[in-house]
Every structure is written in structure tokens, then in C-alpha cells.
Write a protein that holds these residues in place. Structure first.
Motif, mmCIF file in Angstrom:
data_model
loop_
_atom_site.group_PDB
_atom_site.id
_atom_site.type_symbol
_atom_site.label_atom_id
_atom_site.label_comp_id
_atom_site.label_asym_id
_atom_site.label_seq_id
_atom_site.Cartn_x
_atom_site.Cartn_y
_atom_site.Cartn_z
ATOM 1 N N ASP A 111 0.326 -1.697 0.272
ATOM 2 C CA ASP A 111 -0.303 -0.348 -0.334
ATOM 3 C C ASP A 111 0.493 1.070 -0.042
ATOM 4 N N ILE A 112 1.542 1.454 1.120
ATOM 5 C CA ILE A 112 2.877 2.477 0.858
ATOM 6 C C ILE A 112 3.655 2.658 0.057
ATOM 7 N N ALA A 113 4.642 1.416 -0.580
ATOM 8 C CA ALA A 113 4.963 1.018 -2.232
ATOM 9 C C ALA A 113 4.224 2.236 -3.110
ATOM 10 N N MET A 114 2.917 2.072 -3.541
ATOM 11 C CA MET A 114 1.627 2.507 -4.126
ATOM 12 C C MET A 114 1.853 4.171 -4.239
ATOM 13 N N GLU A 115 1.168 4.098 -2.512
ATOM 14 C CA GLU A 115 1.354 6.106 -2.407
ATOM 15 C C GLU A 115 2.458 6.666 -2.532
ATOM 16 N N LYS A 116 3.592 6.427 -2.521
ATOM 17 C CA LYS A 116 4.879 6.954 -3.074
ATOM 18 C C LYS A 116 4.785 6.979 -4.628
ATOM 19 N N PRO A 155 10.621 -1.962 -2.639
ATOM 20 C CA PRO A 155 10.146 -1.793 -4.183
ATOM 21 C C PRO A 155 10.520 -1.046 -4.812
ATOM 22 N N ARG A 156 11.086 -0.776 -6.044
ATOM 23 C CA ARG A 156 11.672 -0.037 -6.930
ATOM 24 C C ARG A 156 10.288 0.827 -7.069
ATOM 25 N N SER A 157 8.619 0.718 -7.188
ATOM 26 C CA SER A 157 7.685 0.956 -8.327
ATOM 27 C C SER A 157 6.480 0.747 -7.362
ATOM 28 N N GLY A 158 5.407 1.518 -7.218
ATOM 29 C CA GLY A 158 4.573 0.497 -7.070
ATOM 30 C C GLY A 158 3.719 -0.628 -8.154
ATOM 31 N N LYS A 159 4.496 -0.583 -9.677
ATOM 32 C CA LYS A 159 4.137 -1.639 -10.146
ATOM 33 C C LYS A 159 4.872 -3.047 -9.688
ATOM 34 N N SER A 160 5.711 -3.139 -9.231
ATOM 35 C CA SER A 160 7.239 -3.895 -9.094
ATOM 36 C C SER A 160 6.601 -4.346 -6.944
ATOM 37 N N ALA A 161 5.649 -3.660 -6.514
ATOM 38 C CA ALA A 161 5.140 -4.010 -4.815
ATOM 39 C C ALA A 161 5.160 -5.113 -4.680
ATOM 40 N N THR A 162 3.626 -5.574 -5.761
ATOM 41 C CA THR A 162 3.380 -7.398 -5.185
ATOM 42 C C THR A 162 4.742 -8.388 -5.824
#
Length: 286
Positions: free
Chosen positions: A101-106, A187-194
């Protein structure tokens, strides 16, 4: 001179009190906002909130004919897997959900926009950890209801058992949430967080006695799993819900509740330190 030196002290106390109250009030408001946002995300609700219930149901049905205890003290599959599913729920709602969630918000600019508002970072953290606590309580309640009503699992009736459940749960959910915030920096981006976070949570579940009996694992894997907090959370939950005869199957042939508290508490401290060092409203490479 005495009047001049005393005035700044009074002023400082008032300012600090106002700031603390404002931070807390904003944090409590954020909890409501975060909980509403959580339940509006169908994928998050399934992957973190309903997943333990689904897995408990699958195991209970698939192994319904198998006795996990002894002839003198039989144990159903639902009762055997119940403590592991509750512990897994702490990791899923805390570590996995928070990190993604936080990686996506970033990534989508939410934190960047919050950086331009008067919202204190501590209020943001109160909102996030509060959301994990609220959803964790609801999730654990749902798992217990399904186990008891749906599969006839006998829940403990000793107050001491529920006291153990309470402190293991509170310590576990807090530690999981803080570690999730710390892990969000990976995670380097929200897309890679999962892709980054889910395998970590899944591996921890398999080696920590959630899906497989912990005593079934080789000694080296048990020792490796003992480094991480999920093993200790699951062990604490096993003390609450499993018969006393299962105690000898643990590594030290005891539930070792002091070890549960120490190991989980140490990971809470580690999570706080890492969060303090790594958390930024905006990524350094943004």
C-alpha cells in the motif's frame, strides 16, 4: 529577570501539548479514512483479509477425515490450522498490506501530495497502524467464528489463554505493521511492489508452521525460521489454541512465551529503526 525566564517555559509546554493533541486527532481521523479505503480495494480484501479464512476452509475440508491429534486426544484439521491462520493474518494485514500500500502511494504521488499538507508523519503512521489493528481484529474474529461455528472447533475457556492471545495479537499486529512500513522502501515502484512483497510473506508462512506442521520441517529450516517473527507469533497462537500435549513438538519442547515476546519485540525495534532511517514522503530518486 525571573519573569522573563519563566515565560518561555510555559509557552513551550503549551505548544507541545497542542501539537501532540493535533497529531493524535489527525491520526485518529486517518484511521477511519484508511479503513474505508482498505475495504474499497477488492484485491487487498481478498489477499489479506479473507485469505486466512479461505485457507482455513480449504484445509478443514480437504483433511476433514484426518486426525491431527492422538486416539486419546483427537484434533480436527480446522483446530490444527487455526492458530497458524490467525498468525498468518497478522503478517498479511500488516507486513504485506502495508508494504504494498505504501509503495503504491509513493509511486502514484499520494505521499508527495501529503508532503505538501500540514499532516504530520506521525499522524500518517497512526492512521496506517490503526487501520492494521482494526482490520486485524475483524479478521481474527471472522476466523474464530468460522472455525467455531463452521467447523466445530472448541475455543479455549480459560481467561489466561485469552490473555495470552491478547498480548501476542497486539504485539504481533504492531510489529507486522511497522515491518510493513519499513519494507515499503524495498520495491522500486508501485508496479513491482506486489512481486517483491508477496513472495517474502508467502515464504515466511511456509517455513513458520502456518501451512506445514513446524515439527515436520528439518532442523536447519526451523532454526532459519526462528530468525523471523512469524514463527514466534504462530508459536504463541499454538499455545492458546492447541492441546498442551503439542508443546513437546516445539523446538525447545515448550511454548516458550518469553521467547515469543522477546523475538517479536526485537523485530518491532528493528522495524522502527529501519522506518526512521528509510521512510520519506518522496523517494530520493524521484
Amino acid at each position: 529577570m525571573s519573569t522573563t525566564t519563566s515565560e518561555p517555559k510555559v509557552s513551550t509546554r503549551r505548544t507541545y501539548g497542542i501539537n501532540f493533541g493535533r497529531t493524535l486527532n489527525l491520526g485518529l481521523s486517518r484511521i477511519k479514512y484508511e479503513v474505508r479505503g482498505y475495504f474499497r480495494q477488492g484485491d487487498s480484501v481478498f489477499l489479506t483479509f479473507l485469505f486466512p479464512v479461505v485457507m482455513l476452509t480449504i484445509f478443514a475440508v480437504a483433511f476433514s477425515e484426518q486426525n491431527f491429534g492422538t486416539e486419546e486426544e483427537p484434533l480436527t484439521a480446522a483446530a490444527f490450522y487455526l492458530p497458524g491462520m490467525i498468525a498468518a493474518g497478522l503478517i498479511l494485514s500488516g507486513l504485506q498490506n502495508m508494504a504494498i500500500d505504501i509503495a503504491m502511494e509513493k509511486s502514484d504521488g499520494t505521499l508527495k501530495r501529503l508532503a505538501g499538507t500540514p499532516l504530520p508523519v506521525m499522524s500518517y503512521f497512526i492512521g496506517k497502524i490503526g487501520q492494521v489493528f482494526v482490520t486485524g481484529v475483524l479478521q481474527a474474529t471472522l476466523v474464530l467464528v468460522v472455525a467455531s461455528v463452521g467447523f466445530g472447533v472448541e475455543l479455549p475457556n480459560e481467561p489466561s489463554k485469552w490473555l495470552t492471545f491478547a498480548w501476542v495479537f497486539v504485539l504481533g499486529v504492531t510489529t507486522s505493521a511497522v515491518l510493513g512500513i519499513a519494507l515499503s522502501a524495498l520495491p522500486r515502484s508501485g508496479k513491482s511492489a506486489t512481486a517483491v512483497v508477496i513472495p517474502i510473506a508467502l515464504i515466511l508462512q511456509f517455513i513458520s508452521g502456518v501451512y506445514l506442521g513446524f515439527s515436520m520441517l528439518p532442523d536447519w529450516l526451523q532454526n532459519f525460521a526462528s530468525i523471523f517473527p512469524l514463527k514466534w507469533m504462530a508459536q504463541g497462537m499454538r499455545e492458546v489454541f492447541l492441546p498442551a500435549s503439542f508443546e513437546v513438538l516445539e523446538q525447545s519442547e515448550s511454548w516458550n512465551l518469553p521467547g515469543v515476546a522477546i523475538a517479536t519485540g526485537l523485530w518491532l525495534v528493528v522495524g522502527l529503526i529501519v522506518t526512521r532511517i528509510t521512510f520519506r514522503w518522496i523517494r530520493k530518486d524521484s
